[in-house]
Write an enzyme that holds these catalytic residues in place. Structure first.
Site, short mmCIF file in Angstrom:
data_model
loop_
_atom_site.label_atom_id
_atom_site.label_comp_id
_atom_site.label_asym_id
_atom_site.label_seq_id
_atom_site.Cartn_x
_atom_site.Cartn_y
_atom_site.Cartn_z
N PHE A 135 -4.95 11.44 -14.95
CA PHE A 135 -3.58 11.44 -15.47
C PHE A 135 -2.75 12.37 -14.60
O PHE A 135 -3.07 13.54 -14.46
CB PHE A 135 -3.51 11.90 -16.93
CG PHE A 135 -2.14 11.70 -17.51
CD1 PHE A 135 -1.75 10.47 -18.02
CD2 PHE A 135 -1.21 12.73 -17.50
CE1 PHE A 135 -0.46 10.27 -18.52
CE2 PHE A 135 0.08 12.54 -18.00
CZ PHE A 135 0.45 11.31 -18.51
N ASP A 220 -4.78 18.45 -8.63
CA ASP A 220 -3.82 18.48 -9.73
C ASP A 220 -4.37 19.46 -10.77
O ASP A 220 -5.26 19.10 -11.55
CB ASP A 220 -3.67 17.06 -10.30
CG ASP A 220 -2.73 17.02 -11.51
OD1 ASP A 220 -2.41 18.10 -12.05
OD2 ASP A 220 -2.34 15.91 -11.92
N LYS A 249 2.17 22.81 -16.92
CA LYS A 249 1.86 23.18 -18.31
C LYS A 249 1.86 24.68 -18.65
O LYS A 249 2.81 25.21 -19.19
CB LYS A 249 0.52 22.60 -18.69
CG LYS A 249 0.56 21.09 -18.85
CD LYS A 249 -0.77 20.58 -19.32
CE LYS A 249 -0.76 19.07 -19.51
NZ LYS A 249 0.01 18.61 -20.65
C1 LIG Z 1 -3.49 16.80 -14.97
C2 LIG Z 1 -2.08 16.45 -15.35
N1 LIG Z 1 -1.19 16.18 -14.38
C3 LIG Z 1 0.10 15.89 -14.67
C4 LIG Z 1 0.54 15.84 -15.96
C5 LIG Z 1 1.97 15.51 -16.25
O1 LIG Z 1 2.65 16.67 -16.63
P1 LIG Z 1 4.09 16.57 -17.32
O2 LIG Z 1 3.87 15.93 -18.66
O3 LIG Z 1 4.54 18.00 -17.39
O4 LIG Z 1 4.94 15.74 -16.44
C6 LIG Z 1 -0.35 16.11 -17.01
C7 LIG Z 1 0.08 16.05 -18.41
O5 LIG Z 1 -0.68 15.96 -19.33
C8 LIG Z 1 -1.69 16.44 -16.69
O6 LIG Z 1 -2.59 16.70 -17.64
#
Ligand SMILES: Cc1ncc(COP(=O)(O)O)c(C=O)c1O
Length: 395
Positions: A135, A220, A249
């Site tokens: 994700f 990520d 986050k």
């Molecule tokens: C690993 C990861 N990357 C990116 C995101 C996306 O982040 P945002 O919701 O702040 O755009 C998330 C959100 O859950 C995530 O868990």
């Protein structure tokens, strides 16, 4: 009393199946609803409230900064942004920082950076290999990067340049690599995919492959970063240094922020090639600085490791009593409990009724991502509630 949930359905786009709880106040690891009912919060703003709700270090930083300067445009130098960038560089293996407002924005920027690097150094290579079950966010490009059809199928045509391969399988990455590949982007632990922890050798093998091919490794760490897994960054636990890392986050304990960090040689953006009006604004960066400073100065990652092990041991302990628990997995305070059938929603509801907030990460799994400042006594309290909730499933 105002019926907020009815008003929401009248005015708000229906993008999420909400839990029937209106949260009005938070303190530490607890929140309260409109009627003053208290809940122990093991969702933590979805792995966001690193220092819990309204931590004094964060509220002080926000209110002082709000009286001084909230936004000034990135055309000018602002001090909180520079201080946070310095703090992140001094405490990571990366050299340069760019701030945005969310995880998706950070990842978009990371992909742009990798493509620009590909243009300059890899003969125009632009493809990025990502993994199934990952994700990376909700923008169109990040939906293409996210290897989950359920997020992709409503939005064709998706941006091209992403190849989704099996997670925890380095051979799949090797087979997908061509002379068009500029980077591999993975989560050190897949969070939204269900807290999937790869084998120990996975990230080192990807890193070795990237080095061999001269392509970039993007980690990520939007969910795993800033202490969540028991080290400041998850990459520290696998002995691998990324070329690019993204954060969001937990970085500012709930004030919107995202960050791209890169090695010096990879930080190839030149003026005008990337930007964000509100990214790195003084308010968010002051909250980020207060959060990261507190996490480092108070040894929070080490505490997360210990309290996370306590949580995992407690959950493991339920297995014998509740044979429908098939697996407990995770690191630090990013933990999932999986069931033999799709009862996660019922478990969530049973916990909610008893004053504990958990997340349904899959139809058959719940996830725990409480504030990083929780202690064993709060874990024990949560385990006590969970015990009763699970017992009600068995009936
Ligand atoms: C690993 C990861 N990357 C990116 C995101 C996306 O982040 P945002 O919701 O702040 O755009 C998330 C959100 O859950 C995530 O868990």
């Amino acid at each position: 009393m105002t019926n907020w949930q009815e008003l929401e359905s009248k005015y708000f786009m229906h993008t999420v199946e909400r839990v029937p709880l209106t949260v009005v106040r938070g303190q530490g690891a607890r929140v309260w609803d409109e009627e003053g009912r208290e809940y122990l919060d093991f969702v933590g703003g979805w792995a966001v409230n690193s220092l819990g709700h309204c931590h004094p270090a964060v509220t002080k930083a926000i209110s002082e900064q709000a009286h001084l300067l909230i936004q000034a445009s990135n055309q000018f130098y602002t001090i909180p942004q520079i201080r946070l960038a310095e703090l992140l560089v001094q405490n990571s293996c990366l050299d340069k920082v760019f701030f945005g407002n969310s995880g998706a924005e950070a990842n978009e920027g990371a992909i742009k950076l990798a493509r620009r690097y590909g243009q300059l150094h890899l003969g125009g290579a632009y493809e990025v290999i990502t993994t199934l079950g990952s994700f990376h966010g909700r923008t169109l490009a990040m939906v293409a990067a996210t290897g989950q059809p359920k997020f992709q199928e409503s939005y064709p045509p998706l941006p091209t340049g992403f190849i989704n391969v099996e997670y925890n399988n380095v051979d799949a990455i090797k087979s997908a690599t061509t002379d068009k590949t500029c980077a591999v982007m993975v989560e050190p632990i897949q969070g939204e995919g269900g807290v999937n922890v790869p084998d120990d050798g996975y990230l080192p093998a990807i890193k070795a492959w990237c080095e061999q091919k001269g392509i970039l490794l993007i980690l990520d760490e939007v969910q795993t970063g800033v202490g969540r897994t028991g080290t400041l960054f998850a990459y520290e636990q696998c002995g691998v240094e990324p070329d690019i890392m993204t954060l969001a986050k937990g970085l500012a304990s709930g004030v919107p922020i995202g960050a791209i960090l890169a090695k010096e040689r990879v930080a190839v953006f030149t003026p005008g090639e990337h930007g964000s009006t509100m990214g790195g604004n003084p308010l968010a960066c002051a909250a980020g600085y207060a959060t990261v400073r507190f996490i480092i100065d108070n040894g929070i990652p080490g505490k997360v490791k210990a309290v996370g092990e306590h949580l995992i041991a407690g959950l493991e302990g339920f297995k014998q009593k509740f044979p429908f628990i098939t697996e407990v997995r995770g690191r630090g305070l990013l933990v999932a409990m999986e069931f033999s059938s799709d009862i996660a929603q019922s478990v969530l509801t049973a916990c909610l009724e008893r004053g504990l907030l958990v997340n349904r990460v899959k139809p058959n799994a719940v996830r725990f991502m409480p504030p990083l400042i929780i202690e064993n006594k709060e874990v024990d309290e949560a385990l006590g509630i969970l015990d009763k909730a699970l017992a009600s499933m068995a009936k």
